[in-house]
Design a protein around this motif. Structure first.
Motif, PDB file in Angstrom:
ATOM      1  N   HIS A   1       0.876  -1.171   0.000  1.00 29.31           N
ATOM      2  CA  HIS A   1       0.000   0.000   0.000  1.00 29.31           C
ATOM      3  C   HIS A   1       0.910   1.217   0.000  1.00 29.31           C
ATOM      4  N   TRP A   2       0.616   2.144  -0.891  1.00 26.11           N
ATOM      5  CA  TRP A   2       1.417   3.350  -1.012  1.00 26.11           C
ATOM      6  C   TRP A   2       0.434   4.500  -0.954  1.00 26.11           C
ATOM      7  N   GLN A   3       0.365   5.160   0.173  1.00 23.27           N
ATOM      8  CA  GLN A   3      -0.670   6.136   0.493  1.00 23.27           C
ATOM      9  C   GLN A   3      -2.023   5.429   0.399  1.00 23.27           C
TER      10      GLN A   3
ATOM     11  N   LEU B   1       1.807   9.867  -6.920  1.00 26.04           N
ATOM     12  CA  LEU B   1       1.769   9.977  -5.468  1.00 26.04           C
ATOM     13  C   LEU B   1       2.355  11.314  -5.030  1.00 26.04           C
TER      14      LEU B   1
ATOM     15  N   LEU C   1      13.549   1.497  -0.383  1.00 29.46           N
ATOM     16  CA  LEU C   1      12.166   1.751   0.015  1.00 29.46           C
ATOM     17  C   LEU C   1      12.028   1.290   1.454  1.00 29.46           C
TER      18      LEU C   1
ATOM     19  N   ILE D   1       9.574  -0.166   3.890  1.00 32.47           N
ATOM     20  CA  ILE D   1       8.274  -0.821   3.897  1.00 32.47           C
ATOM     21  C   ILE D   1       7.995  -1.317   5.303  1.00 32.47           C
TER      22      ILE D   1
ATOM     23  N   TYR E   1       3.075  -1.382   3.823  1.00 31.23           N
ATOM     24  CA  TYR E   1       2.907  -0.054   3.245  1.00 31.23           C
ATOM     25  C   TYR E   1       4.259   0.649   3.164  1.00 31.23           C
ATOM     26  N   VAL E   2       4.389   1.516   2.176  1.00 30.39           N
ATOM     27  CA  VAL E   2       5.620   2.281   1.973  1.00 30.39           C
ATOM     28  C   VAL E   2       5.523   3.555   2.805  1.00 30.39           C
ATOM     29  N   SER E   3       6.495   3.750   3.687  1.00 35.22           N
ATOM     30  CA  SER E   3       6.504   4.965   4.506  1.00 35.22           C
ATOM     31  C   SER E   3       7.552   5.966   4.031  1.00 35.22           C
TER      32      SER E   3
ATOM     33  N   MET F   1      11.049   6.649   0.938  1.00 32.43           N
ATOM     34  CA  MET F   1      11.894   6.241  -0.188  1.00 32.43           C
ATOM     35  C   MET F   1      13.184   7.037  -0.068  1.00 32.43           C
TER      36      MET F   1
ATOM     37  N   PHE G   1       5.980   9.368   3.026  1.00 33.55           N
ATOM     38  CA  PHE G   1       4.590   9.204   2.571  1.00 33.55           C
ATOM     39  C   PHE G   1       3.692   8.914   3.769  1.00 33.55           C
TER      40      PHE G   1
END
Length: 121
Positions: free
Chosen positions: A41-43, A79, A95, A97, A105-107, A109, A120
């Motif tokens: 999940h990215w945002q 994004l 990344l 994660i 989820y990606v927090s 980068m 993010f």
């Protein structure tokens, strides 16, 4: 004779105005590629596993990250970057994660080659 002179004057004026008009900056967008081994999940978006190309573009006071899937079913994502920091140049690009409630989820980068870390929601 006066009409030719007026025409020549108008032509010179027009060419001068075009010459001094501001031009759009042709700054090259920053970017690269990465592979997601699993869906994340990215945002507010679910991004499937695969190979991706990304570009980072300044948009006003913020940054816009654009992802384009290179493998499998085509997909694109835009994004908005919530926050940025200066990247630690001693670390590799990565990344960040995290897992919460069983979801990945990606927090962040980390992009030391561009001297920036993107955060993010």
């Amino acid at each position: 004779m006066k009409s030719i002179r007026k025409f020549a004057y108008a032509a010179v004026l027009t060419l001068s105005a075009l010459n001094f008009a501001p031009r759009l900056a042709s700054a090259q967008d920053e970017g690269g590629t990465f592979t997601l081994p699993q869906e994340v999940h990215w945002q507010n978006t679910s991004v499937p596993a695969g190979d991706y190309k990304f570009t980072l573009q300044p948009v006003g006071p913020s940054e816009m990250l654009t992802l384009r899937k290179l493998s499998g079913t085509p997909a694109s994502f835009m994004l908005l970057v919530n926050d940025t920091d200066v990247a630690d140049s001693s670390k590799a690009a990565s990344l960040v994660i995290n897992t919460r409630f069983g979801e990945r989820y990606v927090s962040a980068m980390n992009l030391p080659q561009f001297e920036v870390t993107l955060h993010f929601a």
